[in-house]
Design a protein around this motif. Structure first.
Motif, mmCIF file in Angstrom:
data_model
loop_
_atom_site.group_PDB
_atom_site.id
_atom_site.type_symbol
_atom_site.label_atom_id
_atom_site.label_comp_id
_atom_site.label_asym_id
_atom_site.label_seq_id
_atom_site.Cartn_x
_atom_site.Cartn_y
_atom_site.Cartn_z
ATOM 1 N N SER A 502 -30.273 -2.222 -10.727
ATOM 2 C CA SER A 502 -30.584 -3.445 -11.346
ATOM 3 C C SER A 502 -29.126 -4.568 -11.447
ATOM 4 C CB SER A 502 -30.998 -3.595 -12.781
ATOM 5 O OG SER A 502 -32.430 -2.843 -12.764
ATOM 6 N N ASP A 530 -28.267 2.241 -15.230
ATOM 7 C CA ASP A 530 -28.713 0.562 -15.359
ATOM 8 C C ASP A 530 -27.311 -0.033 -15.471
ATOM 9 O OD1 ASP A 530 -31.301 1.417 -15.071
ATOM 10 O OD2 ASP A 530 -31.690 1.436 -17.171
ATOM 11 N N LYS A 564 -36.528 -4.308 -14.306
ATOM 12 C CA LYS A 564 -35.552 -3.125 -14.483
ATOM 13 C C LYS A 564 -35.917 -1.728 -14.319
ATOM 14 C CE LYS A 564 -31.989 -6.145 -17.040
ATOM 15 N NZ LYS A 564 -31.353 -6.180 -18.473
ATOM 16 N N ARG A 568 -35.316 1.199 -11.601
ATOM 17 C CA ARG A 568 -34.552 2.662 -11.988
ATOM 18 C C ARG A 568 -35.557 3.453 -11.600
ATOM 19 N NH1 ARG A 568 -31.095 4.422 -16.078
ATOM 20 N NH2 ARG A 568 -31.561 6.630 -16.731
#
Length: 624
Positions: A502, A530, A564, A568
């Motif tokens: 992201s 992240d 996001k 991931r």
């Protein structure tokens, strides 16, 4: 002779025959008297200059009573949120509250407030109005200008404005705090100065309502808070000016208006010389948590207790890292003798089992400035040392690091010296082939324990460009040489790549490139990161503005929780909990449920936990 610990109570002050402290340092961390903890580093530095420093660790902040426990400081308050920004300490990338705090005894969460620097400064003022308040540490340093705050999702004022403190120290601060302390002492003795406190000291930010009173020095005014909080192009312009002027030799003073008050940043402090850095790390640290924590350990100490900090600074220039905004791009290295002496101290410590866990800094194999120019003139304003290609002026030398490692592993009582802070592999690959192969062979033979962590971060060329990271071809070449070195030694050791999801510039098509690359690597990451937009980084500017401030190129910026989560999941498709998200991501890019097949015998990266367990059950020797 120095006390074992700096005092945290009136009783401890009495034992030292102190009637008052010159400085009281308020910190959001547990007090660990170790050079990796900023409160200890600054406290011991001032102690070495003859000042009395008391510590108030993790005070109750609901009122000012706990801030009076050591009495009134003679010269001033020193306030820090601790080793981490308090918001990063408290919240995940998904803005969920963390359940543990590694910088608190027993790992207990909730021992400091959100925006701790601001809260502590306000309570210090309520406790005793007269002593000046000086804020510092990573939270203050990275929030010194108007900045985007991910948790509020808005641009906030400089932390100096909100804290209503007298001065802000940015950077590591040992030299700066010494100058401020001496000036405060001279002012208290009655000496007069032509300017208000700290205004001529490098590494300081201050506030003024009258620009005409500023010392005569070249200055650059950047867009004001009112403009950057509503105009994203102005925000990007302000950020780029801040980044380009962080040169301790030639940077201009920066001025940013906040509602009629002018925030002024002086030029950064000069980097410490090797001798100065040796003196700092040679101070009489107890290297343990304060005894008041009884038998509760401080988890963060375990990571550094038997490690050596060899240098500061980084010329790597990763966009998502704010380190250069704090420590700078110029490498400041300790001498080999200093590090050997500290290693000899470690050997004598209770609990040392023969293993030095790390020798490095932000990057282990940066042991000198990137070029001769940096040491005298600072880093280039408009050019990176390693990105997009290594600069022609770059000095690539691993011989000194190898000499240090050889000395350390030869010490009596040392079984193994590891490298955990990571190697910058593009810097290594810029070395001459024979020299880098010798380096890799020696590292693999003596300083790797089953796996070596490196940071390619991503596979997409577009995302790597936004990150300031080298082409994946460089990582592939390094990977081949690393595996060849281990094969020649008869060792079965792996690479563990750090990966990030992201990042600004990364949409689902780019995330899919990383997904396909992982299939090729036959790698199942057990942990990925992240992207978190923290203050002070280029990537955070990208996230907030939606474009690359270097080129004003528009960017894809993952913002929704769902997107996001899908990105991931594509980095960890083997986890059952991610299965539906992976299918959704594949469908979103028009690939249905298809995926590239994985080569069966590829061993470039660390094997999965399941495969390691299988190897062990078959009688294979585990090397990590």
């Amino acid at each position: 002779m120095a006390a074992t610990f700096l005092p945290m109570s009136k009783a401890e002050m009495a034992a030292l025959e102190w009637d008052a402290c010159d400085f009281i340092l308020v910190t959001g961390d547990a007090y660990v008297d170790h050079p990796s903890f900023n409160a200890a580093l600054i406290g011991r530095t001032l102690e070495a200059q003859g000042y009395r420093v008391g510590i108030i660790s993790q005070p109750r902040w609901q009122d000012a009573q706990d801030f009076k426990r050591l009495g009134r400081p003679r010269l001033g308050w020193l306030v820090t949120a601790g080793n981490l920004d308090s918001m990063v300490n408290h919240y995940t990338a998904a803005k969920k509250r963390r359940s543990e705090d590694a910088y608190t005894a027993g790992g207990e969460a909730g021992k400091r407030p959100d925006r701790a620097t601001i809260v502590y400064a306000q309570r210090c003022r309520q406790a005793y109005k007269e002593p000046p308040i000086i804020i510092g540490g990573i939270e203050a340093s990275l929030r010194r200008f108007a900045h985007y705050d991910y948790w509020d999702d808005r641009v906030r004022r400089s932390i100096l404005v909100d804290a209503k403190a007298d001065l802000l120290i940015f950077g590591m601060g040992e030299a700066t705090i010494g100058h401020i302390a001496d000036e405060l002492k001279r002012r208290r003795s009655g000496e007069t100065f032509p300017y208000p406190l700290g205004q001529t000291i490098a590494g300081v930010c201050f506030l003024t309502t009258d620009r005409s009173t500023l010392p005569p020095e070249a200055a650059l005014e950047i867009p004001p808070f009112e403009q950057v909080s509503s105009d994203k192009r102005a925000y990007a312009q302000a950020y780029m000016a801040q980044e380009k002027e962080q040169n301790p030799f030639a940077g201009k003073r920066l001025i940013q208006e906040h509602d009629g008050v002018f925030l002024v940043q002086n030029r950064p402090a000069l980097p410490l010389s090797t001798e100065e850095l040796d003196r700092v790390y040679g101070l009489p640290f107890a290297r343990q948590p304060h005894p008041s924590y009884t038998d509760r350990g401080v988890p963060a100490l375990a990571e550094v207790e038997f490690s050596l900090t060899a240098q500061r600074g980084c010329f790597g220039g990763c966009s998502f890292c704010a380190l250069t905004f704090h420590q700078g791009r110029i490498i400041q290295a300790r001498s080999d003798d200093s590090l050997v002496q500290e290693a000899e101290q470690l050997i004598k410590q209770p609990g040392f089992k023969g293993y030095i866990h790390d020798v490095g800094g932000p990057t282990a194999n940066f042991r000198q400035p990137a070029c001769a120019k940096q040491a005298k003139h600072g880093a280039c304003r408009d050019q990176q040392c390693l990105f997009p290609e290594p600069c022609r002026q770059l000095v690539v030398d691993h011989a000194g690091y190898l000499r240090l490692l050889r000395r350390l592993r030869a010490l009596k009582g040392v079984k193994k010296v590891f490298i955990r802070s990571g190697l910058r592999y593009d810097y290594l690959m810029a070395d001459k082939p024979e020299r880098r192969r010798q380096f890799l062979r020696e590292i693999c033979e003596h300083h790797v324990s089953g796996q070596l962590k490196v940071a390619p971060e991503h596979a997409s060329p577009k995302v790597l460009r936004m990150m300031g990271k080298p082409s994946l071809k460089v990582y592939d070449a390094f990977q081949k040489e690393y595996m060849a070195a281990n094969e020649a030694l008869g060792k079965k050791q792996y690479l563990v790549p750090y990966l990030m999801s992201s990042h600004p510039g990364c949409g689902l098509p780019e995330a899919m490139e990383m997904f396909d690359t992982l299939q090729t690597w036959h790698h199942r990451p057990e942990q990925v990161q992240d992207f978190i937009p923290t203050p002070g980084s280029l990537s955070t500017c990208m996230y907030y503005t939606g474009f690359d401030p270097r080129t004003m190129e528009p960017l894809t910026v993952p913002r929704t929780t769902r997107e996001k989560a899908m990105q991931r999941a594509l980095l960890q498709p083997h986890l059952p909990v991610n299965r539906s998200l992976v299918y959704a991501a594949l469908a979103a890019v028009g690939r249905g449920s298809g995926a590239k097949k994985t080569p069966k015998n590829h061993q470039s990266a660390a094997p999965s936990r399941e495969r390691r367990r299988s190897d062990k059950n078959k009688g294979g020797k585990r090397r990590f």
